[in-house]
Structure formats: C-alpha cells, structure tokens
Design a protein around this motif. Sequence first.
Motif, PDB file in Angstrom:
ATOM      1  N   TYR A 269       1.017  -1.416  -0.056  1.00 48.88           N
ATOM      2  CA  TYR A 269       0.151   0.077  -0.025  1.00 48.88           C
ATOM      3  C   TYR A 269       0.866   1.345   0.118  1.00 48.88           C
ATOM      4  O   TYR A 269       0.609   2.191  -0.787  1.00 48.88           O
ATOM      5  CB  TYR A 269      -0.935  -0.093   1.295  1.00 48.88           C
ATOM      6  CG  TYR A 269      -1.861   1.335   1.449  1.00 48.88           C
ATOM      7  CD1 TYR A 269      -2.959   1.251   0.577  1.00 48.88           C
ATOM      8  CD2 TYR A 269      -1.180   2.345   2.088  1.00 48.88           C
ATOM      9  CE1 TYR A 269      -3.642   2.631   0.518  1.00 48.88           C
ATOM     10  CE2 TYR A 269      -1.833   3.598   2.203  1.00 48.88           C
ATOM     11  CZ  TYR A 269      -3.212   3.669   1.236  1.00 48.88           C
ATOM     12  OH  TYR A 269      -4.000   4.818   1.383  1.00 48.88           O
ATOM     13  N   GLU A 273       1.290   4.348  -2.686  1.00 48.09           N
ATOM     14  CA  GLU A 273       0.813   6.001  -2.424  1.00 48.09           C
ATOM     15  C   GLU A 273       2.098   6.564  -2.688  1.00 48.09           C
ATOM     16  O   GLU A 273       2.080   7.920  -3.243  1.00 48.09           O
ATOM     17  CB  GLU A 273       0.625   6.072  -1.083  1.00 48.09           C
ATOM     18  CG  GLU A 273      -0.652   5.481  -0.510  1.00 48.09           C
ATOM     19  CD  GLU A 273      -1.844   6.194  -1.050  1.00 48.09           C
ATOM     20  OE1 GLU A 273      -1.439   7.644  -1.016  1.00 48.09           O
ATOM     21  OE2 GLU A 273      -2.945   5.835  -1.523  1.00 48.09           O
ATOM     22  N   ARG A 279      -2.500   0.108  -8.788  1.00 49.17           N
ATOM     23  CA  ARG A 279      -3.727  -0.316  -7.843  1.00 49.17           C
ATOM     24  C   ARG A 279      -4.125  -1.801  -8.066  1.00 49.17           C
ATOM     25  O   ARG A 279      -4.247  -2.641  -7.182  1.00 49.17           O
ATOM     26  CB  ARG A 279      -4.865   0.555  -8.117  1.00 49.17           C
ATOM     27  CG  ARG A 279      -6.163   0.360  -7.113  1.00 49.17           C
ATOM     28  CD  ARG A 279      -5.751   0.604  -5.906  1.00 49.17           C
ATOM     29  NE  ARG A 279      -6.909   0.313  -4.592  1.00 49.17           N
ATOM     30  CZ  ARG A 279      -7.003   0.800  -3.698  1.00 49.17           C
ATOM     31  NH1 ARG A 279      -6.209   1.711  -3.195  1.00 49.17           N
ATOM     32  NH2 ARG A 279      -7.845   0.276  -2.860  1.00 49.17           N
ATOM     33  N   GLU A 283      -3.830  -4.706  -5.442  1.00 49.42           N
ATOM     34  CA  GLU A 283      -4.800  -5.846  -5.331  1.00 49.42           C
ATOM     35  C   GLU A 283      -4.320  -7.092  -5.393  1.00 49.42           C
ATOM     36  O   GLU A 283      -4.804  -7.938  -4.856  1.00 49.42           O
ATOM     37  CB  GLU A 283      -5.964  -5.420  -6.045  1.00 49.42           C
ATOM     38  CG  GLU A 283      -6.813  -4.145  -5.722  1.00 49.42           C
ATOM     39  CD  GLU A 283      -7.403  -4.093  -4.465  1.00 49.42           C
ATOM     40  OE1 GLU A 283      -7.817  -5.319  -3.878  1.00 49.42           O
ATOM     41  OE2 GLU A 283      -7.325  -2.921  -3.760  1.00 49.42           O
ATOM     42  N   LYS A 286      -2.300  -8.231  -2.246  1.00 53.94           N
ATOM     43  CA  LYS A 286      -2.917  -8.336  -1.244  1.00 53.94           C
ATOM     44  C   LYS A 286      -3.829  -9.740  -1.389  1.00 53.94           C
ATOM     45  O   LYS A 286      -4.017 -10.668  -0.273  1.00 53.94           O
ATOM     46  CB  LYS A 286      -4.182  -7.164  -0.848  1.00 53.94           C
ATOM     47  CG  LYS A 286      -5.030  -7.396   0.064  1.00 53.94           C
ATOM     48  CD  LYS A 286      -5.882  -6.278   0.348  1.00 53.94           C
ATOM     49  CE  LYS A 286      -6.801  -6.450   1.700  1.00 53.94           C
ATOM     50  NZ  LYS A 286      -7.714  -5.207   1.578  1.00 53.94           N
ATOM     51  N   LYS A 345      -3.283   4.570   7.272  1.00 49.66           N
ATOM     52  CA  LYS A 345      -4.234   4.396   6.062  1.00 49.66           C
ATOM     53  C   LYS A 345      -3.683   2.756   5.457  1.00 49.66           C
ATOM     54  O   LYS A 345      -4.552   2.224   4.852  1.00 49.66           O
ATOM     55  CB  LYS A 345      -3.667   5.399   4.826  1.00 49.66           C
ATOM     56  CG  LYS A 345      -4.247   6.552   5.315  1.00 49.66           C
ATOM     57  CD  LYS A 345      -3.930   7.674   4.146  1.00 49.66           C
ATOM     58  CE  LYS A 345      -4.610   9.148   4.406  1.00 49.66           C
ATOM     59  NZ  LYS A 345      -4.333  10.158   3.447  1.00 49.66           N
ATOM     60  N   ALA A 346      -2.564   2.448   5.554  1.00 48.29           N
ATOM     61  CA  ALA A 346      -2.003   1.167   5.267  1.00 48.29           C
ATOM     62  C   ALA A 346      -2.660   0.277   6.161  1.00 48.29           C
ATOM     63  O   ALA A 346      -3.299  -0.875   5.600  1.00 48.29           O
ATOM     64  CB  ALA A 346      -0.625   1.044   5.556  1.00 48.29           C
ATOM     65  N   TYR A 349      -6.124  -0.236   4.876  1.00 47.08           N
ATOM     66  CA  TYR A 349      -6.308  -0.955   3.541  1.00 47.08           C
ATOM     67  C   TYR A 349      -6.198  -2.360   4.150  1.00 47.08           C
ATOM     68  O   TYR A 349      -7.087  -3.184   3.282  1.00 47.08           O
ATOM     69  CB  TYR A 349      -5.183  -0.556   2.709  1.00 47.08           C
ATOM     70  CG  TYR A 349      -5.333  -1.311   1.407  1.00 47.08           C
ATOM     71  CD1 TYR A 349      -6.033  -1.087   0.299  1.00 47.08           C
ATOM     72  CD2 TYR A 349      -4.204  -2.434   1.163  1.00 47.08           C
ATOM     73  CE1 TYR A 349      -6.042  -2.212  -0.560  1.00 47.08           C
ATOM     74  CE2 TYR A 349      -3.975  -3.072   0.132  1.00 47.08           C
ATOM     75  CZ  TYR A 349      -4.922  -2.920  -0.617  1.00 47.08           C
ATOM     76  OH  TYR A 349      -4.938  -3.802  -1.782  1.00 47.08           O
ATOM     77  N   TYR A 350      -5.401  -2.805   4.754  1.00 48.31           N
ATOM     78  CA  TYR A 350      -5.244  -4.092   5.353  1.00 48.31           C
ATOM     79  C   TYR A 350      -6.514  -4.890   5.538  1.00 48.31           C
ATOM     80  O   TYR A 350      -6.906  -5.983   5.392  1.00 48.31           O
ATOM     81  CB  TYR A 350      -4.140  -4.310   6.221  1.00 48.31           C
ATOM     82  CG  TYR A 350      -4.016  -5.768   6.544  1.00 48.31           C
ATOM     83  CD1 TYR A 350      -3.351  -6.967   5.916  1.00 48.31           C
ATOM     84  CD2 TYR A 350      -4.465  -6.297   8.047  1.00 48.31           C
ATOM     85  CE1 TYR A 350      -3.464  -8.168   6.147  1.00 48.31           C
ATOM     86  CE2 TYR A 350      -4.419  -7.376   8.476  1.00 48.31           C
ATOM     87  CZ  TYR A 350      -3.842  -8.480   7.645  1.00 48.31           C
ATOM     88  OH  TYR A 350      -3.870  -9.780   7.787  1.00 48.31           O
ATOM     89  N   GLU A 352      -9.490  -3.892   5.020  1.00 52.32           N
ATOM     90  CA  GLU A 352     -10.613  -3.727   3.985  1.00 52.32           C
ATOM     91  C   GLU A 352     -11.009  -5.261   3.446  1.00 52.32           C
ATOM     92  O   GLU A 352     -10.077  -5.548   3.153  1.00 52.32           O
ATOM     93  CB  GLU A 352     -10.416  -2.936   2.761  1.00 52.32           C
ATOM     94  CG  GLU A 352     -10.544  -1.289   3.182  1.00 52.32           C
ATOM     95  CD  GLU A 352     -10.045  -0.603   2.101  1.00 52.32           C
ATOM     96  OE1 GLU A 352      -9.753  -1.104   0.841  1.00 52.32           O
ATOM     97  OE2 GLU A 352      -9.730   0.653   2.048  1.00 52.32           O
TER      98      GLU A 352
END
Length: 353
Positions: A269, A273, A279, A283, A286, A345-346, A349-350, A352
Amino acid sequence: MESIISQSYEVHFGELAKAALKQHIAKSNYSKVFVLVDENTKKNCLPFFRNEILDYPVDSIFEIESGENNKNIGTCVKVWELLSNQDGDRKSLLINLGGGVLTDLGGFVASTFKRGIDFINIPTTLLSIVDASVGGKTGVDLGVLKNQIGVINQPVMVLVFTEFLKTLEPRQLVSGYAEMLKHGLISDKAYWDRLKEVNRFTDAEEIQKSIAIKNEVVLQDPTEKGLRKILNFGHTLGHAIESYCLDNPEKKTLLHGEAIAVGMILEGYLSHELKGLSRLSLEEIKTTFLEYFEFVDFTENDVDAILKLLKFDKKNTHGDVNFVLLQSIGEAVSDVKVPDELFQKAFAYYKEQ
C-alpha cells in the motif's frame, strides 16, 4: 541439481551435498565435530542426518529449545559453555541442523567462539532454506526486538535436503512460502506469477530459483550497503508486527512468514501511495497473500504499539525509518521515507474486506 556459488562458499543440494560434506570433512582435519539441534530437529531430522548424510563420528550433539523466544544471548551462553566444556578449540566444526532461528544463533555462536570457528548450515525448514541459507547473517534478538545483535559471517557451506520438508506441518511450509513470494516481488515478476498461481511449497526447482535470486542480490552487496536492502521488503512493518505479537499474550504468536506477509500488504500500500505501484498490482499482492495467510485483526491500540516499534528497525539511520518499496512487481527501491499519516491508512487498507 546444480550447486549455487555464493561469496566464499557454495549451497549444495541432495547427493551433491552429501559428497561435498564428506569431502570437506575428510580434508579439513577438524579436532572436534559438534552438531547443534533443537528438540524438533533432534527427533525429526537427526536420525536421517546421521544415517544418510554424515559419514563421520560426531563428538557431541548440543540441544537447544526451539522458537523465536529462545533466540537470545542466554541460549548463546549455554552453547558457548557446551563448546568449552567439550574441549572445543579453533579447529572445531559446528554443524547447525535446524530452521532459521537455529542457524542464525548457531552461526553467531560459531562466529564468536574462540574468535571464530567453522560452521556448516543444514536448514531444515522452507523458510531457512530459501532465506537463511544465503547471505551470512547471524545473530540473536534483544528481548523481543528482532536480530539486534549479530555479525555477517559466511558458513563453510550450506547443504539443502528437501527430505526435511516432509517433517514440517503445513503452517511452517506456508511461512517459508512468504519469502519465496517476496523474492518474486522484489526482482522477478515471472517467478512471482508462477508462484502465485500454483502451490509450489516443495518444488525443488522453485526452491533453487528462490535461493538463486537472493544469492544474486547478496553477491552484489554482501554487507547491505545498498542493493541488498531490497531483501527487507515487508520486513520493516513485518518485524514490528512479529515482535509485538511475540510480546503480547493477547495476540496469537506469528511465524516469521506470517508476519511479513502482513508487512508486504502494508508496504505494498505504501508503494502504491509513494512509488507508483499500480492499484491492480496492489490488489494482486493483497489477494495472493490473503489466499495463503490468515487475516490478522489489529485494534487501534495494536497499531499504535506496532508503529512505536519501528524506531528499533535495523535499517534506520539518523533517526529515520527507511522502507523498501515497490515501483512495480519485480522492481524494488530502498531507503524510502514514509509520512506518518500513511501508516494508519495502510492498516485501514489491510483491514478492508
């Protein structure tokens, strides 16, 4: 399978490994040969080692307790005392038969006993085969802080026997797979693509490829002044996560590969950034790691505590936390400074789903 030539030693596989060990011991005139094991390798690996690999009498077998929590100076003192009590001298050989904790610690013990004796590493876990087998990093933890004490010193040789992988539980194999996937992410997209599509935990050719990728990096930068830093992708946050979970009784203790898998998603992530990682690639990273590794739930307090541990990372200089990030899959850059606001923020994201 061809041997891999590293700096001052070679990594041998299977039958070539047996022959190389026999030849080396025959010509070296060692005063003593010692073998270091833990309770797991004593039970599961030592019989095969003694019956199928080592054609030479062993003077003593030293046993230590397994686990990251035993990778400390206290354990080193015990092994130094055993070496001394068994009349070890500067012409002694220490054979380290075990995973990364044991080979790291055993290498450090050998590098410092009598100002240095020969040691041979025989890694018995997938993680230690693809990671600890190359590079000469030895050392121990300082409390729960990973690898704070140590030296870079090369073994005489490294011997790889994939038969030992049959003794591992699935969780240990998956842990090692994280380092193989990392090697693809930092330097070889085609290798990453192969690994993420098919479960290749014990594929001898892929294991050899992973060792070769790390070896190519280490040969260009043996003491981690530049390029070698890319091998730390996922490890800055991953080590902090591993240390935090090790020290927190309310959290499940994570294996090294499990912690750096989380670290690679988080640092993926940050790469998106700060360094232009697409992106789509983020994805992909992840999705791949969450396919193999169980999701770890972090509270706000957990995240705050983990971020406080970043100040102890070995790559830090002048008070700055330095990250390895990806520009694309297969291309890494080092010494990246990360703004504090991106860490939260990282983790978001993890989390999510």
